[in-house]
Write a protein that holds these residues in place. Structure first.
Motif, PDB file in Angstrom:
ATOM      1  N   TYR A  66      19.131   2.975  -9.450  1.00  0.00           N
ATOM      2  CA  TYR A  66      20.551   3.159  -9.156  1.00  0.00           C
ATOM      3  C   TYR A  66      21.460   2.141  -9.857  1.00  0.00           C
ATOM      4  O   TYR A  66      22.653   2.120  -9.598  1.00  0.00           O
ATOM      5  CB  TYR A  66      20.825   3.153  -7.637  1.00  0.00           C
ATOM      6  N   ILE A  67      20.927   1.327 -10.745  1.00  0.00           N
ATOM      7  CA  ILE A  67      21.749   0.377 -11.491  1.00  0.00           C
ATOM      8  C   ILE A  67      21.414   0.416 -12.980  1.00  0.00           C
ATOM      9  O   ILE A  67      22.288   0.656 -13.807  1.00  0.00           O
ATOM     10  CB  ILE A  67      21.569  -1.069 -10.969  1.00  0.00           C
ATOM     11  N   TYR A  68      20.159   0.183 -13.328  1.00  0.00           N
ATOM     12  CA  TYR A  68      19.795  -0.001 -14.721  1.00  0.00           C
ATOM     13  C   TYR A  68      19.082   1.174 -15.368  1.00  0.00           C
ATOM     14  O   TYR A  68      19.306   1.474 -16.535  1.00  0.00           O
ATOM     15  CB  TYR A  68      18.913  -1.249 -14.879  1.00  0.00           C
ATOM     16  N   PHE A  69      18.198   1.834 -14.639  1.00  0.00           N
ATOM     17  CA  PHE A  69      17.298   2.786 -15.276  1.00  0.00           C
ATOM     18  C   PHE A  69      17.193   4.073 -14.475  1.00  0.00           C
ATOM     19  O   PHE A  69      17.135   4.046 -13.240  1.00  0.00           O
ATOM     20  CB  PHE A  69      15.902   2.161 -15.414  1.00  0.00           C
ATOM     21  N   GLY A  70      17.131   5.180 -15.184  1.00  0.00           N
ATOM     22  CA  GLY A  70      16.881   6.476 -14.581  1.00  0.00           C
ATOM     23  C   GLY A  70      15.949   7.282 -15.463  1.00  0.00           C
ATOM     24  O   GLY A  70      16.046   7.242 -16.692  1.00  0.00           O
ATOM     25  N   TYR A  71      15.052   8.002 -14.849  1.00  0.00           N
ATOM     26  CA  TYR A  71      14.074   8.814 -15.567  1.00  0.00           C
ATOM     27  C   TYR A  71      14.244  10.266 -15.122  1.00  0.00           C
ATOM     28  O   TYR A  71      13.987  10.605 -13.968  1.00  0.00           O
ATOM     29  CB  TYR A  71      12.672   8.289 -15.251  1.00  0.00           C
ATOM     30  N   PHE A  72      14.741  11.119 -16.033  1.00  0.00           N
ATOM     31  CA  PHE A  72      14.911  12.548 -15.745  1.00  0.00           C
ATOM     32  C   PHE A  72      13.531  13.202 -15.669  1.00  0.00           C
ATOM     33  O   PHE A  72      12.727  13.052 -16.586  1.00  0.00           O
ATOM     34  CB  PHE A  72      15.711  13.231 -16.862  1.00  0.00           C
ATOM     35  N   ALA A 107      15.949   7.874 -19.476  1.00  0.00           N
ATOM     36  CA  ALA A 107      14.824   8.308 -20.306  1.00  0.00           C
ATOM     37  C   ALA A 107      14.262   9.618 -19.782  1.00  0.00           C
ATOM     38  O   ALA A 107      14.527  10.016 -18.643  1.00  0.00           O
ATOM     39  CB  ALA A 107      13.741   7.239 -20.323  1.00  0.00           C
ATOM     40  N   LEU A 108      13.494  10.270 -20.625  1.00  0.00           N
ATOM     41  CA  LEU A 108      12.786  11.484 -20.249  1.00  0.00           C
ATOM     42  C   LEU A 108      11.663  11.726 -21.227  1.00  0.00           C
ATOM     43  O   LEU A 108      11.608  11.110 -22.291  1.00  0.00           O
ATOM     44  CB  LEU A 108      13.730  12.689 -20.209  1.00  0.00           C
ATOM     45  N   LYS A 109      10.770  12.611 -20.840  1.00  0.00           N
ATOM     46  CA  LYS A 109       9.720  13.100 -21.731  1.00  0.00           C
ATOM     47  C   LYS A 109       9.845  14.612 -21.788  1.00  0.00           C
ATOM     48  O   LYS A 109      10.031  15.249 -20.767  1.00  0.00           O
ATOM     49  CB  LYS A 109       8.335  12.733 -21.199  1.00  0.00           C
ATOM     50  N   THR A 110       9.742  15.158 -22.999  1.00  0.00           N
ATOM     51  CA  THR A 110       9.733  16.603 -23.152  1.00  0.00           C
ATOM     52  C   THR A 110       8.890  16.973 -24.362  1.00  0.00           C
ATOM     53  O   THR A 110       8.889  16.277 -25.371  1.00  0.00           O
ATOM     54  CB  THR A 110      11.154  17.187 -23.279  1.00  0.00           C
ATOM     55  N   PHE A 122      20.684  11.996 -26.148  1.00  0.00           N
ATOM     56  CA  PHE A 122      19.330  11.464 -26.087  1.00  0.00           C
ATOM     57  C   PHE A 122      18.782  11.354 -27.504  1.00  0.00           C
ATOM     58  O   PHE A 122      19.008  12.229 -28.338  1.00  0.00           O
ATOM     59  CB  PHE A 122      18.413  12.382 -25.266  1.00  0.00           C
ATOM     60  N   LYS A 123      18.063  10.258 -27.753  1.00  0.00           N
ATOM     61  CA  LYS A 123      17.443  10.042 -29.065  1.00  0.00           C
ATOM     62  C   LYS A 123      15.947   9.806 -28.865  1.00  0.00           C
ATOM     63  O   LYS A 123      15.525   9.255 -27.848  1.00  0.00           O
ATOM     64  CB  LYS A 123      18.071   8.827 -29.746  1.00  0.00           C
ATOM     65  N   THR A 124      15.178  10.202 -29.865  1.00  0.00           N
ATOM     66  CA  THR A 124      13.738   9.978 -29.834  1.00  0.00           C
ATOM     67  C   THR A 124      13.464   8.481 -29.782  1.00  0.00           C
ATOM     68  O   THR A 124      14.142   7.694 -30.451  1.00  0.00           O
ATOM     69  CB  THR A 124      13.083  10.595 -31.083  1.00  0.00           C
ATOM     70  N   ILE A 125      12.481   8.093 -29.016  1.00  0.00           N
ATOM     71  CA  ILE A 125      12.084   6.688 -28.928  1.00  0.00           C
ATOM     72  C   ILE A 125      10.931   6.460 -29.904  1.00  0.00           C
ATOM     73  O   ILE A 125       9.860   7.061 -29.758  1.00  0.00           O
ATOM     74  CB  ILE A 125      11.650   6.316 -27.492  1.00  0.00           C
ATOM     75  N   SER A 128       7.499   8.600 -31.064  1.00  0.00           N
ATOM     76  CA  SER A 128       6.946   9.449 -30.015  1.00  0.00           C
ATOM     77  C   SER A 128       7.441  10.885 -30.148  1.00  0.00           C
ATOM     78  O   SER A 128       8.638  11.109 -30.298  1.00  0.00           O
ATOM     79  CB  SER A 128       7.337   8.920 -28.631  1.00  0.00           C
ATOM     80  N   PRO A 129       6.560  11.854 -30.045  1.00  0.00           N
ATOM     81  CA  PRO A 129       6.993  13.248 -30.047  1.00  0.00           C
ATOM     82  C   PRO A 129       7.519  13.707 -28.677  1.00  0.00           C
ATOM     83  O   PRO A 129       8.031  14.806 -28.556  1.00  0.00           O
ATOM     84  CB  PRO A 129       5.718  14.011 -30.417  1.00  0.00           C
ATOM     85  N   LEU A 130       7.409  12.857 -27.648  1.00  0.00           N
ATOM     86  CA  LEU A 130       7.765  13.245 -26.283  1.00  0.00           C
ATOM     87  C   LEU A 130       8.919  12.445 -25.688  1.00  0.00           C
ATOM     88  O   LEU A 130       9.757  13.004 -24.990  1.00  0.00           O
ATOM     89  CB  LEU A 130       6.552  13.099 -25.353  1.00  0.00           C
ATOM     90  N   TRP A 131       8.950  11.139 -25.894  1.00  0.00           N
ATOM     91  CA  TRP A 131       9.908  10.259 -25.222  1.00  0.00           C
ATOM     92  C   TRP A 131      11.272  10.289 -25.881  1.00  0.00           C
ATOM     93  O   TRP A 131      11.391  10.211 -27.104  1.00  0.00           O
ATOM     94  CB  TRP A 131       9.403   8.818 -25.221  1.00  0.00           C
ATOM     95  N   MET A 132      12.314  10.359 -25.035  1.00  0.00           N
ATOM     96  CA  MET A 132      13.698  10.321 -25.494  1.00  0.00           C
ATOM     97  C   MET A 132      14.492   9.449 -24.529  1.00  0.00           C
ATOM     98  O   MET A 132      14.107   9.303 -23.367  1.00  0.00           O
ATOM     99  CB  MET A 132      14.313  11.725 -25.533  1.00  0.00           C
ATOM    100  N   SER A 133      15.622   8.881 -25.009  1.00  0.00           N
ATOM    101  CA  SER A 133      16.449   8.088 -24.106  1.00  0.00           C
ATOM    102  C   SER A 133      17.894   8.043 -24.570  1.00  0.00           C
ATOM    103  O   SER A 133      18.213   8.315 -25.727  1.00  0.00           O
ATOM    104  CB  SER A 133      15.917   6.656 -23.992  1.00  0.00           C
TER     105      SER A 133
END
Length: 140
Positions: A66-72, A107-110, A122-125, A128-133
């Motif tokens: 709820y402050i710094y990080f969220g993961y969809f 962040a998310l993975k797809t 969102f940009k690729t991290i 990685s073919p999956l991680w974006m942020s």
């Protein structure tokens, strides 16, 4: 699309059985039980999108401090509503939510929806073919 839908963070509106059934058929949801889905909902910031008659259209959740990080996670649109723009509506709403918009990093993975998320920043991290942020954290 007018007002034939609404979005809510009220967990009591969620159709947990439908969410579990949908997720169980997806590549990332293999093996999840109803109890697993109930626990993930309990421990996440959740969004449901519904018809005006309260039929669930889709779902998304964010694991966050709820402050710094969220993961969809588990951003889904039920099959009968797919192809009508509801996925875009849900993601846009999630990103504009007062809690989410102030997070420093999201962040998310797809495996197959990079194009959807790229339109929202969102940009690729790395390679990685999956991680974006979306990273708004200042490091200076």
């Amino acid at each position: 699309m007018g007002q034939e839908y609404f979005i809510s963070t009220e967990k009591n509106l969620l159709n947990v059985n439908a969410i579990k059934t949908f997720i169980a058929d997806e590549y990332w949801g293999d093996g999840r039980t109803l109890e697993d889905v109930e626990k993930t909902i309990k421990n996440s910031y959740c969004f449901g999108i519904y018809t005006s008659d309260k039929e669930q259209i889709g779902f998304g959740r964010v694991v966050t401090d709820y402050i710094y990080f969220g993961y969809f996670m588990d951003v889904i649109i039920f099959e009968k509503f797919q192809g009508k723009g509801y996925g875009k509506i849900l993601v846009e709403h999630m990103l504009k939510d007062d809690v989410i918009k102030n997070l420093k990093t999201i962040a998310l993975k797809t495996k197959d929806a990079q194009g959807l998320y790229e339109r929202y920043g969102f940009k690729t991290i790395g390679d990685s073919p999956l991680w974006m942020s979306i990273d708004k954290q200042k490091l200076d």
